[in-house]
Write a protein that holds these residues in place. Structure first.
Motif, PDB file in Angstrom:
ATOM      1  N   GLN A  45       4.671 -80.637 -28.178  1.00  0.00           N
ATOM      2  CA  GLN A  45       4.860 -80.802 -29.619  1.00  0.00           C
ATOM      3  C   GLN A  45       5.961 -81.830 -29.883  1.00  0.00           C
ATOM      4  O   GLN A  45       6.952 -81.861 -29.164  1.00  0.00           O
ATOM      5  CB  GLN A  45       5.280 -79.461 -30.280  1.00  0.00           C
ATOM      6  N   GLN A  81       5.336 -79.993 -19.253  1.00  0.00           N
ATOM      7  CA  GLN A  81       5.600 -80.582 -20.577  1.00  0.00           C
ATOM      8  C   GLN A  81       6.447 -81.854 -20.444  1.00  0.00           C
ATOM      9  O   GLN A  81       6.173 -82.871 -21.085  1.00  0.00           O
ATOM     10  CB  GLN A  81       6.307 -79.571 -21.480  1.00  0.00           C
ATOM     11  N   PHE A  89      -5.257 -78.772 -28.009  1.00  0.00           N
ATOM     12  CA  PHE A  89      -4.814 -80.165 -28.079  1.00  0.00           C
ATOM     13  C   PHE A  89      -3.784 -80.396 -26.982  1.00  0.00           C
ATOM     14  O   PHE A  89      -3.022 -79.486 -26.641  1.00  0.00           O
ATOM     15  CB  PHE A  89      -4.168 -80.460 -29.439  1.00  0.00           C
ATOM     16  N   ASP A 116      -7.491 -84.676 -28.268  1.00  0.00           N
ATOM     17  CA  ASP A 116      -6.246 -85.059 -27.584  1.00  0.00           C
ATOM     18  C   ASP A 116      -5.030 -84.711 -28.424  1.00  0.00           C
ATOM     19  O   ASP A 116      -3.998 -84.294 -27.886  1.00  0.00           O
ATOM     20  CB  ASP A 116      -6.240 -86.556 -27.212  1.00  0.00           C
ATOM     21  N   LEU A 117      -5.154 -84.834 -29.761  1.00  0.00           N
ATOM     22  CA  LEU A 117      -3.945 -84.784 -30.590  1.00  0.00           C
ATOM     23  C   LEU A 117      -4.245 -84.164 -31.953  1.00  0.00           C
ATOM     24  O   LEU A 117      -5.253 -84.486 -32.583  1.00  0.00           O
ATOM     25  CB  LEU A 117      -3.422 -86.221 -30.753  1.00  0.00           C
ATOM     26  N   LEU A 118      -3.358 -83.279 -32.387  1.00  0.00           N
ATOM     27  CA  LEU A 118      -3.424 -82.696 -33.737  1.00  0.00           C
ATOM     28  C   LEU A 118      -2.364 -83.385 -34.593  1.00  0.00           C
ATOM     29  O   LEU A 118      -1.165 -83.292 -34.296  1.00  0.00           O
ATOM     30  CB  LEU A 118      -3.153 -81.189 -33.670  1.00  0.00           C
ATOM     31  N   VAL A 131      -1.456 -82.842 -27.447  1.00  0.00           N
ATOM     32  CA  VAL A 131      -0.273 -83.204 -28.247  1.00  0.00           C
ATOM     33  C   VAL A 131      -0.419 -82.658 -29.665  1.00  0.00           C
ATOM     34  O   VAL A 131      -1.502 -82.757 -30.255  1.00  0.00           O
ATOM     35  CB  VAL A 131      -0.124 -84.740 -28.329  1.00  0.00           C
ATOM     36  N   GLU A 132       0.663 -82.112 -30.203  1.00  0.00           N
ATOM     37  CA  GLU A 132       0.700 -81.709 -31.615  1.00  0.00           C
ATOM     38  C   GLU A 132       1.857 -82.441 -32.299  1.00  0.00           C
ATOM     39  O   GLU A 132       3.001 -82.353 -31.840  1.00  0.00           O
ATOM     40  CB  GLU A 132       0.912 -80.187 -31.709  1.00  0.00           C
ATOM     41  N   ARG A 154      -1.277 -77.505 -38.258  1.00  0.00           N
ATOM     42  CA  ARG A 154      -1.790 -76.161 -37.947  1.00  0.00           C
ATOM     43  C   ARG A 154      -1.898 -75.297 -39.200  1.00  0.00           C
ATOM     44  O   ARG A 154      -2.716 -74.388 -39.256  1.00  0.00           O
ATOM     45  CB  ARG A 154      -1.039 -75.494 -36.813  1.00  0.00           C
ATOM     46  N   ILE A 162      -4.451 -71.965 -32.441  1.00  0.00           N
ATOM     47  CA  ILE A 162      -4.152 -73.354 -32.067  1.00  0.00           C
ATOM     48  C   ILE A 162      -3.289 -73.335 -30.810  1.00  0.00           C
ATOM     49  O   ILE A 162      -2.279 -72.632 -30.758  1.00  0.00           O
ATOM     50  CB  ILE A 162      -3.326 -74.079 -33.163  1.00  0.00           C
ATOM     51  N   TYR A 163      -3.690 -74.132 -29.808  1.00  0.00           N
ATOM     52  CA  TYR A 163      -2.864 -74.315 -28.617  1.00  0.00           C
ATOM     53  C   TYR A 163      -2.546 -75.799 -28.484  1.00  0.00           C
ATOM     54  O   TYR A 163      -3.439 -76.646 -28.611  1.00  0.00           O
ATOM     55  CB  TYR A 163      -3.613 -73.848 -27.364  1.00  0.00           C
ATOM     56  N   SER A 164      -1.292 -76.120 -28.219  1.00  0.00           N
ATOM     57  CA  SER A 164      -0.946 -77.500 -27.862  1.00  0.00           C
ATOM     58  C   SER A 164       0.014 -77.453 -26.684  1.00  0.00           C
ATOM     59  O   SER A 164       0.872 -76.568 -26.605  1.00  0.00           O
ATOM     60  CB  SER A 164      -0.323 -78.248 -29.039  1.00  0.00           C
TER      61      SER A 164
END
Ligand code: AMP
Length: 175
Positions: free
Chosen positions: A174, A5, A151, A124-126, A153-154, A161, A169-171
């Motif tokens: 964050q 991370q 994703f 890639d991104l939420l 990146v969140e 979400r 949902i997986y990121s």
């Protein structure tokens, strides 16, 4: 925070006021350019889904294609593109969704999920979740079962979400 991370946060470049004033664009091209880290990111996301049966990745145009293709290879799944209106050549199903100003339309080939029911949606991104929610609707219209939405990146402060109708949902990171 885990080492991966931290490495991903360090590798992503912030571009202020792109594509318009007030947006901080999370540029993942600087992550993609690092082969070691790109591989670790894909492996990490794949690990999260290793106990689930996934036979199709649905990648969202356009950065979702990059991570989606690598994940499809790793998971031994196929990949289906969800694209902006007018880009797919065969018969499509479309969903129109609201943007801050106006609307946008996403499409999938109507027969894209024939025989493949266990779907992982990848981007890639939420952010607000509008794009991913519209993609989830397309997958369900094609008869697919959504095993999760992944994703890198969140932007958690945008609460995307909560917009996702309870889908998993997986990121990886964050903000
Ligand atoms: P949303 O529908 O609001 O969740 O927006 C998600 C889509 O827009 C994804 O395809 C992202 O790649 C892109 N996006 C939205 N906000 C950003 C941002 N701040 N930085 C980079 N990409 C973004």
């Amino acid at each position: 925070m885990t080492p991966i991370q931290q490495d991903v946060i360090n590798a992503i470049r912030d571009i202020p006021d792109f594509p318009k004033k007030g947006i901080i664009f999370k540029d993942i091209t600087t992550l993609l350019a690092r082969g070691d880290l790109f591989r670790r990111v894909v492996d990490e996301i794949a690990d999260h889904y290793s106990s689930k049966k996934i036979d199709m990745i649905v990648g969202i145009e356009s950065r979702g294609f990059i991570f989606g293709a690598a994940l499809a290879y790793k998971l031994g799944a196929g990949i289906v593109p969800v694209r902006k209106k007018g880009k797919l050549p065969h018969k499509t199903i479309a969903v129109t969704y609201a943007l801050e100003y106006g609307t946008d339309t996403l499409e999938i080939h109507a027969d894209a999920l024939e025989g493949k029911k266990h779907v992982l949606i990848v981007d890639d991104l939420l952010a607000t979740g509008g794009t991913a929610k519209a993609t989830a609707e397309l997958v369900q219209k094609c008869g697919g079962h959504i095993e999760g939405c992944a994703f890198v990146v969140e932007l958690a402060f945008l609460k995307g979400r909560q917009n996702m109708n309870g889908h998993e949902i997986y990121s990886l990171i964050q903000y």
